[in-house]
Design a protein around this motif. Structure first.
Motif, PDB file in Angstrom:
ATOM      1  N   ASP A 191       0.824  -1.218   0.000  1.00 26.46           N
ATOM      2  CA  ASP A 191       0.000   0.000   0.000  1.00 26.46           C
ATOM      3  C   ASP A 191       0.853   1.261   0.000  1.00 26.46           C
ATOM      4  O   ASP A 191       0.519   2.250  -0.659  1.00 26.46           O
ATOM      5  CB  ASP A 191      -0.914   0.022   1.233  1.00 26.46           C
ATOM      6  CG  ASP A 191      -2.057  -0.978   1.128  1.00 26.46           C
ATOM      7  OD1 ASP A 191      -2.406  -1.372  -0.005  1.00 26.46           O
ATOM      8  OD2 ASP A 191      -2.583  -1.372   2.177  1.00 26.46           O
ATOM      9  N   MET A 192       1.937   1.233   0.725  1.00 26.79           N
ATOM     10  CA  MET A 192       2.751   2.437   0.884  1.00 26.79           C
ATOM     11  C   MET A 192       3.779   2.635  -0.228  1.00 26.79           C
ATOM     12  O   MET A 192       4.285   3.746  -0.409  1.00 26.79           O
ATOM     13  CB  MET A 192       3.454   2.414   2.245  1.00 26.79           C
ATOM     14  CG  MET A 192       2.504   2.467   3.418  1.00 26.79           C
ATOM     15  SD  MET A 192       3.353   2.369   5.025  1.00 26.79           S
ATOM     16  CE  MET A 192       1.947   2.364   6.157  1.00 26.79           C
ATOM     17  N   SER A 193       4.057   1.569  -0.985  1.00 28.00           N
ATOM     18  CA  SER A 193       5.097   1.660  -2.011  1.00 28.00           C
ATOM     19  C   SER A 193       4.558   1.691  -3.433  1.00 28.00           C
ATOM     20  O   SER A 193       5.329   1.907  -4.376  1.00 28.00           O
ATOM     21  CB  SER A 193       6.069   0.487  -1.874  1.00 28.00           C
ATOM     22  OG  SER A 193       5.412  -0.742  -2.117  1.00 28.00           O
ATOM     23  N   ARG A 194       3.254   1.474  -3.604  1.00 30.10           N
ATOM     24  CA  ARG A 194       2.725   1.449  -4.968  1.00 30.10           C
ATOM     25  C   ARG A 194       2.880   2.822  -5.624  1.00 30.10           C
ATOM     26  O   ARG A 194       2.855   3.863  -4.954  1.00 30.10           O
ATOM     27  CB  ARG A 194       1.266   0.992  -4.983  1.00 30.10           C
ATOM     28  CG  ARG A 194       0.291   1.924  -4.317  1.00 30.10           C
ATOM     29  CD  ARG A 194      -1.110   1.332  -4.288  1.00 30.10           C
ATOM     30  NE  ARG A 194      -2.032   2.209  -3.598  1.00 30.10           N
ATOM     31  CZ  ARG A 194      -2.990   1.782  -2.771  1.00 30.10           C
ATOM     32  NH1 ARG A 194      -3.127   0.494  -2.541  1.00 30.10           N
ATOM     33  NH2 ARG A 194      -3.799   2.643  -2.184  1.00 30.10           N
ATOM     34  N   VAL A 195       3.011   2.815  -6.938  1.00 31.49           N
ATOM     35  CA  VAL A 195       3.247   4.037  -7.693  1.00 31.49           C
ATOM     36  C   VAL A 195       2.024   4.943  -7.675  1.00 31.49           C
ATOM     37  O   VAL A 195       2.122   6.156  -7.472  1.00 31.49           O
ATOM     38  CB  VAL A 195       3.636   3.707  -9.152  1.00 31.49           C
ATOM     39  CG1 VAL A 195       3.777   4.985  -9.967  1.00 31.49           C
ATOM     40  CG2 VAL A 195       4.930   2.911  -9.181  1.00 31.49           C
ATOM     41  N   GLU A 196       0.852   4.362  -7.880  1.00 33.24           N
ATOM     42  CA  GLU A 196      -0.376   5.167  -7.933  1.00 33.24           C
ATOM     43  C   GLU A 196      -1.100   5.159  -6.600  1.00 33.24           C
ATOM     44  O   GLU A 196      -1.370   4.107  -6.025  1.00 33.24           O
ATOM     45  CB  GLU A 196      -1.324   4.647  -9.020  1.00 33.24           C
ATOM     46  CG  GLU A 196      -2.590   5.479  -9.149  1.00 33.24           C
ATOM     47  CD  GLU A 196      -3.520   4.999 -10.237  1.00 33.24           C
ATOM     48  OE1 GLU A 196      -4.658   5.497 -10.316  1.00 33.24           O
ATOM     49  OE2 GLU A 196      -3.110   4.123 -11.006  1.00 33.24           O
ATOM     50  N   SER A 197      -1.418   6.348  -6.103  1.00 33.88           N
ATOM     51  CA  SER A 197      -2.222   6.522  -4.886  1.00 33.88           C
ATOM     52  C   SER A 197      -1.713   5.718  -3.691  1.00 33.88           C
ATOM     53  O   SER A 197      -2.463   4.944  -3.092  1.00 33.88           O
ATOM     54  CB  SER A 197      -3.682   6.150  -5.170  1.00 33.88           C
ATOM     55  OG  SER A 197      -4.199   6.873  -6.251  1.00 33.88           O
ATOM     56  N   PRO A 198      -0.463   5.879  -3.310  1.00 35.65           N
ATOM     57  CA  PRO A 198       0.040   5.149  -2.137  1.00 35.65           C
ATOM     58  C   PRO A 198      -0.613   5.667  -0.861  1.00 35.65           C
ATOM     59  O   PRO A 198      -1.117   6.790  -0.822  1.00 35.65           O
ATOM     60  CB  PRO A 198       1.537   5.457  -2.154  1.00 35.65           C
ATOM     61  CG  PRO A 198       1.623   6.798  -2.808  1.00 35.65           C
ATOM     62  CD  PRO A 198       0.566   6.775  -3.873  1.00 35.65           C
ATOM     63  N   LEU A 199      -0.594   4.835   0.151  1.00 34.72           N
ATOM     64  CA  LEU A 199      -1.110   5.244   1.458  1.00 34.72           C
ATOM     65  C   LEU A 199      -0.142   6.239   2.089  1.00 34.72           C
ATOM     66  O   LEU A 199       1.027   5.912   2.318  1.00 34.72           O
ATOM     67  CB  LEU A 199      -1.270   4.026   2.367  1.00 34.72           C
ATOM     68  CG  LEU A 199      -1.630   4.300   3.834  1.00 34.72           C
ATOM     69  CD1 LEU A 199      -2.988   4.981   3.939  1.00 34.72           C
ATOM     70  CD2 LEU A 199      -1.622   3.002   4.636  1.00 34.72           C
ATOM     71  N   ILE A 200      -0.630   7.454   2.353  1.00 37.33           N
ATOM     72  CA  ILE A 200       0.190   8.488   2.989  1.00 37.33           C
ATOM     73  C   ILE A 200      -0.633   9.223   4.038  1.00 37.33           C
ATOM     74  O   ILE A 200      -1.861   9.134   4.047  1.00 37.33           O
ATOM     75  CB  ILE A 200       0.723   9.513   1.958  1.00 37.33           C
ATOM     76  CG1 ILE A 200      -0.451  10.242   1.285  1.00 37.33           C
ATOM     77  CG2 ILE A 200       1.630   8.848   0.946  1.00 37.33           C
ATOM     78  CD1 ILE A 200      -0.027  11.385   0.386  1.00 37.33           C
ATOM     79  N   ARG A 201       0.063   9.961   4.897  1.00 35.32           N
ATOM     80  CA  ARG A 201      -0.617  10.821   5.873  1.00 35.32           C
ATOM     81  C   ARG A 201      -0.574  12.244   5.334  1.00 35.32           C
ATOM     82  O   ARG A 201       0.494  12.854   5.268  1.00 35.32           O
ATOM     83  CB  ARG A 201       0.076  10.768   7.231  1.00 35.32           C
ATOM     84  CG  ARG A 201       0.150   9.388   7.858  1.00 35.32           C
ATOM     85  CD  ARG A 201       0.772   9.457   9.250  1.00 35.32           C
ATOM     86  NE  ARG A 201       0.957   8.142   9.821  1.00 35.32           N
ATOM     87  CZ  ARG A 201       1.386   7.919  11.064  1.00 35.32           C
ATOM     88  NH1 ARG A 201       1.663   8.956  11.847  1.00 35.32           N
ATOM     89  NH2 ARG A 201       1.526   6.696  11.521  1.00 35.32           N
ATOM     90  N   VAL A 202      -1.712  12.770   4.945  1.00 34.37           N
ATOM     91  CA  VAL A 202      -1.740  14.144   4.446  1.00 34.37           C
ATOM     92  C   VAL A 202      -1.615  15.095   5.630  1.00 34.37           C
ATOM     93  O   VAL A 202      -1.978  14.763   6.764  1.00 34.37           O
ATOM     94  CB  VAL A 202      -3.029  14.429   3.648  1.00 34.37           C
ATOM     95  CG1 VAL A 202      -3.103  13.538   2.414  1.00 34.37           C
ATOM     96  CG2 VAL A 202      -4.269  14.236   4.515  1.00 34.37           C
ATOM     97  N   LYS A 203      -1.118  16.276   5.353  1.00 32.91           N
ATOM     98  CA  LYS A 203      -0.790  17.228   6.420  1.00 32.91           C
ATOM     99  C   LYS A 203      -1.996  17.646   7.254  1.00 32.91           C
ATOM    100  O   LYS A 203      -1.868  17.895   8.459  1.00 32.91           O
ATOM    101  CB  LYS A 203      -0.122  18.464   5.813  1.00 32.91           C
ATOM    102  CG  LYS A 203       1.267  18.206   5.254  1.00 32.91           C
ATOM    103  CD  LYS A 203       1.890  19.480   4.719  1.00 32.91           C
ATOM    104  CE  LYS A 203       3.296  19.236   4.186  1.00 32.91           C
ATOM    105  NZ  LYS A 203       3.912  20.478   3.647  1.00 32.91           N
ATOM    106  N   ASP A 204      -3.162  17.774   6.620  1.00 32.86           N
ATOM    107  CA  ASP A 204      -4.322  18.269   7.361  1.00 32.86           C
ATOM    108  C   ASP A 204      -5.207  17.157   7.923  1.00 32.86           C
ATOM    109  O   ASP A 204      -6.326  17.418   8.374  1.00 32.86           O
ATOM    110  CB  ASP A 204      -5.158  19.214   6.492  1.00 32.86           C
ATOM    111  CG  ASP A 204      -5.580  18.583   5.170  1.00 32.86           C
ATOM    112  OD1 ASP A 204      -4.981  17.579   4.767  1.00 32.86           O
ATOM    113  OD2 ASP A 204      -6.521  19.112   4.543  1.00 32.86           O
ATOM    114  N   ALA A 205      -4.705  15.926   7.928  1.00 31.77           N
ATOM    115  CA  ALA A 205      -5.472  14.830   8.521  1.00 31.77           C
ATOM    116  C   ALA A 205      -5.244  14.779  10.028  1.00 31.77           C
ATOM    117  O   ALA A 205      -4.139  15.001  10.512  1.00 31.77           O
ATOM    118  CB  ALA A 205      -5.071  13.509   7.891  1.00 31.77           C
TER     119      ALA A 205
END
Length: 234
Positions: A191-205
């Motif tokens: 999930d975290m390494s895929r090229v498209e739409s990886p799982l990340i923590r956005v700043k305003d979450a």
């Protein structure tokens, strides 16, 4: 659970991201029931598509086969009482979504761009119908980047493995906790390494660690944050 209400003329999204077995599905359903709005479990959409692919022996390495399968799929989603119901070819397959074979193949299906596009279209169409609690792994970053409120739920690998084990052992009694733990670890990596739409923590979450907090306590934290964001009672 005490129910809160939202103004009928106000439509917005509450976006929730997090790794596998972080509890986001459970709290999303509880939150939607509390507010009397829709809940969309993105994982259920991918799992529904996975069942379609398994039924038709679709080759995930063949783009033409994938495109044909997506173009011909009859997938419908209903958001009822805080739950996401998935219908495939007119059949309610919700209870089949967590079969072991589906779980083993679902993450592979979710990595495919054409399929992610299909799921995003369903998410956008669902959001047009009313206020929506939507959970997944790219909801805050890609699907609803302008959501009214964004959450990132996390938990330790150990606690997530225990949570998922208790679910899967009911379906497959021979499965071990270590197998589940390894599976979640591999899913995190994917999930975290895929090229498209990886799982990340956005700043305003808003980040909530669910390792040692029960679901009802998490929901209370989320409800408080939502009220603060909306600047009114809900």
């Amino acid at each position: 659970m005490e129910t809160s209400t939202l103004k009928e003329d106000e439509i917005f999204q509450i976006a929730i991201d997090g790794p596998a077995a972080s509890g986001k599905g459970t709290v999303a359903r509880m939150l939607a029931k509390k507010f009397g709005c829709m809940c969309l479990d993105t994982g259920s959409l991918y799992r529904g598509i996975t069942i379609h692919f398994l039924n038709h022996n679709v080759d995930l390495a063949d783009e033409d086969s994938i495109t044909e399968a997506i173009n011909n799929i009859d997938l419908r989603v209903d958001c009822v009482n805080g739950c996401t119901l998935i219908f495939l070819d007119g059949e309610n397959i919700t209870e089949k979504l967590h079969d072991l074979e589906v779980s083993e193949h679902g993450w592979k299906v979710a990595r495919i761009s054409r399929i992610r596009e299909k799921v995003r279209n369903i998410q956008y169409e669902t959001a047009k119908k009313g206020t929506l609690v939507c959970e997944g792994r790219d909801i805050t970053s890609v699907v609803f980047p302008n959501a009214k409120v964004k959450f990132y739920l996390t938990a330790s690998l150990k606690s997530r493995a225990k949570r998922r084990f208790l679910q899967e052992v009911k379906i497959e009694p021979t499965i071990t906790l270590e197998q589940v733990k390894q599976g979640i670890y591999e899913r995190d990596e994917a999930d975290m390494s895929r090229v498209e739409s990886p799982l990340i923590r956005v700043k305003d979450a808003i980040i909530i660690d669910c390792s040692r907090i029960k679901a009802d306590k998490v929901v209370k934290k989320m409800e408080k944050a939502i009220k603060k964001k909306l600047h009114k009672k809900v």
